[in-house]
Design a protein around this motif. Structure first.
Motif, PDB file in Angstrom:
ATOM      1  N   TYR A 194       0.984  -1.088  -0.092  1.00 49.37           N
ATOM      2  CA  TYR A 194      -0.364  -0.071   0.343  1.00 49.37           C
ATOM      3  C   TYR A 194       0.539   1.688  -0.144  1.00 49.37           C
ATOM      4  CZ  TYR A 194      -3.692   3.220   1.592  1.00 49.37           C
ATOM      5  OH  TYR A 194      -4.790   3.894   0.978  1.00 49.37           O
ATOM      6  N   GLY A 208      -6.613   8.164   0.605  1.00 46.75           N
ATOM      7  CA  GLY A 208      -7.113   6.307   0.014  1.00 46.75           C
ATOM      8  C   GLY A 208      -6.080   6.756  -1.230  1.00 46.75           C
ATOM      9  N   LEU A 211      -8.435   5.223  -7.427  1.00 50.35           N
ATOM     10  CA  LEU A 211      -8.692   2.999  -7.996  1.00 50.35           C
ATOM     11  C   LEU A 211      -7.886   3.049  -9.320  1.00 50.35           C
ATOM     12  CD1 LEU A 211     -10.329   0.255  -7.312  1.00 50.35           C
ATOM     13  CD2 LEU A 211     -12.087   1.201  -8.797  1.00 50.35           C
ATOM     14  N   PHE A 244     -11.840  -4.118  -4.316  1.00 50.27           N
ATOM     15  CA  PHE A 244     -11.690  -3.096  -3.565  1.00 50.27           C
ATOM     16  C   PHE A 244     -12.641  -2.133  -3.439  1.00 50.27           C
ATOM     17  CE2 PHE A 244      -7.123  -4.473  -5.539  1.00 50.27           C
ATOM     18  CZ  PHE A 244      -6.431  -4.889  -4.020  1.00 50.27           C
ATOM     19  N   ASP A 245     -13.318  -1.346  -4.122  1.00 52.10           N
ATOM     20  CA  ASP A 245     -13.955  -0.558  -3.713  1.00 52.10           C
ATOM     21  C   ASP A 245     -15.610  -0.854  -3.759  1.00 52.10           C
ATOM     22  OD1 ASP A 245     -14.550   2.131  -4.277  1.00 52.10           O
ATOM     23  OD2 ASP A 245     -14.627   2.001  -6.506  1.00 52.10           O
ATOM     24  N   VAL A 252      -9.800   3.589  -3.106  1.00 47.81           N
ATOM     25  CA  VAL A 252      -9.221   2.600  -1.910  1.00 47.81           C
ATOM     26  C   VAL A 252      -8.508   3.019  -0.665  1.00 47.81           C
ATOM     27  CG1 VAL A 252      -8.215   0.254  -2.134  1.00 47.81           C
ATOM     28  CG2 VAL A 252      -8.814   1.280  -4.463  1.00 47.81           C
ATOM     29  N   GLU A 256      -9.938  -1.038   2.912  1.00 48.92           N
ATOM     30  CA  GLU A 256     -10.370  -1.462   2.536  1.00 48.92           C
ATOM     31  C   GLU A 256      -9.195  -2.421   1.152  1.00 48.92           C
ATOM     32  OE1 GLU A 256     -13.740   0.927  -0.267  1.00 48.92           O
ATOM     33  OE2 GLU A 256     -11.850   1.309  -0.096  1.00 48.92           O
ATOM     34  N   PHE A 257      -7.698  -1.864   1.581  1.00 49.51           N
ATOM     35  CA  PHE A 257      -6.649  -2.603   0.149  1.00 49.51           C
ATOM     36  C   PHE A 257      -6.472  -3.580   1.425  1.00 49.51           C
ATOM     37  CE2 PHE A 257      -2.283  -2.628  -0.793  1.00 49.51           C
ATOM     38  CZ  PHE A 257      -2.242  -3.285  -1.361  1.00 49.51           C
ATOM     39  N   TYR A 260      -9.278  -6.674   1.153  1.00 49.45           N
ATOM     40  CA  TYR A 260      -9.493  -7.210   0.078  1.00 49.45           C
ATOM     41  C   TYR A 260      -8.509  -8.130  -0.025  1.00 49.45           C
ATOM     42  CZ  TYR A 260      -8.537  -8.919  -5.170  1.00 49.45           C
ATOM     43  OH  TYR A 260      -8.194  -9.346  -5.811  1.00 49.45           O
TER      44      TYR A 260
END
Length: 292
Positions: A194, A208, A211, A244-245, A252, A256-257, A260
């Protein structure tokens, strides 16, 4: 299997079990055991089947709170049966283990079950009643060696997650409990990935990553289905981004990352394979996250 013990005697039974192994016993009752500590304990007990892979699966089953530290209380609860609460913990561990044993298909089963739970959720409350829970568990576990669950085990699980006694269970909370969190080593890989993506895109990690930036970095050609000719890169990329979204805001977040890759991790038993999956698909192997 659990050992039946009299009420109030579980702690004594646990201490007798590890009494001949003072080093491991001291660690268990002071700081708790890591996966390596559990492996050391089992090896000192001359348990022949204690391979690293089996120990990791066993640790995930016993580590009820997902803290990556196995406490004496958790081990007692899993080994010695005295109450319905213990039954629920054991059943949850069996569900987790059965799905993990199916690898990627186990992960897909749980994801499909959550989608089915959402269909059952007519009022948008993100919760389901007892009959819906039972149907969802059948869908999730069909084909595993613990299917079908007994009515007693299902009811124990349901009552454990029916937090306020209103006859409903928050299904995503239940799914997260089954799935368990990322192991520490894998979490470090995901967090570093990330950070690298933020660095490449100039994104603020607290806000974030767009995307579109993740789409630009993702190499769909590395996906097994594309390599085998079972899918094309466009469909794989679309499915990857949809994972992800969840809120469709085109951003993202770190949460969320990690969420996933926590789901994906469940179906990848080998740590090296997990690292390769993250680094190669996002083309990070040459920037400090090597797929060794």
């Amino acid at each position: 299997e659990q050992l039946e013990v009299a009420a109030g005697s579980r702690q004594r039974a646990m201490r007798r079990l590890v009494a001949d192994f003072p080093a491991a016993s001291h660690k268990l009752y002071s700081d708790g055991l890591s996966p390596a500590g559990l492996e050391d304990l089992l090896c000192s007990m001359r348990v022949q089947w204690a391979t690293p892979q089996v120990v990791r699966a066993l640790f995930a089953r016993y580590d009820i709170d997902g803290s990556q530290t196995l406490t004496a209380a958790e081990l007692e609860a899993m080994l010695f049966k005295t109450s319905e609460g213990s039954r629920a913990r054991v059943t949850l561990g069996r569900v987790r283990e059965a799905l993990a044993a199916r690898g990627a298909s186990g992960n897909a089963s749980m994801v499909s079950t959550i989608k089915q739970f959402r269909i059952f959720d007519k009022d948008g409350s993100k919760s389901i009643d007892r009959d819906e829970f039972r149907r969802g568990m059948d869908l999730c576990l069909k084909g595993t060696d613990i299917w079908p669950l007994s009515r007693v085990d299902e009811d124990a699980l349901f009552r454990t997650f029916d937090r306020n006694g209103d006859g409903r269970v928050a299904f995503e909370e239940f799914a997260r409990a089954v799935r368990a969190p990322l192991p520490e080593g894998r979490e470090r890989i995901v967090l570093r990935a990330y950070d690298k993506l933020c660095s490449f895109s100039g994104a603020d990690g607290d806000y974030g990553i767009p995307l579109a930036e993740i789409a630009r970095q993702y190499d769909a050609a590395m996906h097994p289905k594309v390599k085998e000719g079972k899918s094309d890169a466009g469909k794989v990329l679309e499915a990857f981004l949809a994972g992800f979204d969840k809120d469709h805001d085109e951003i993202v977040t770190l949460e969320e990352f990690v969420e996933y890759y926590t789901w994906l991790s469940w179906g990848v038993p080998d740590d090296g394979d997990f690292r390769k999956m993250v680094t190669r698909s996002l083309q990070l192997q040459d920037v400090g996250l090597r797929a060794t």
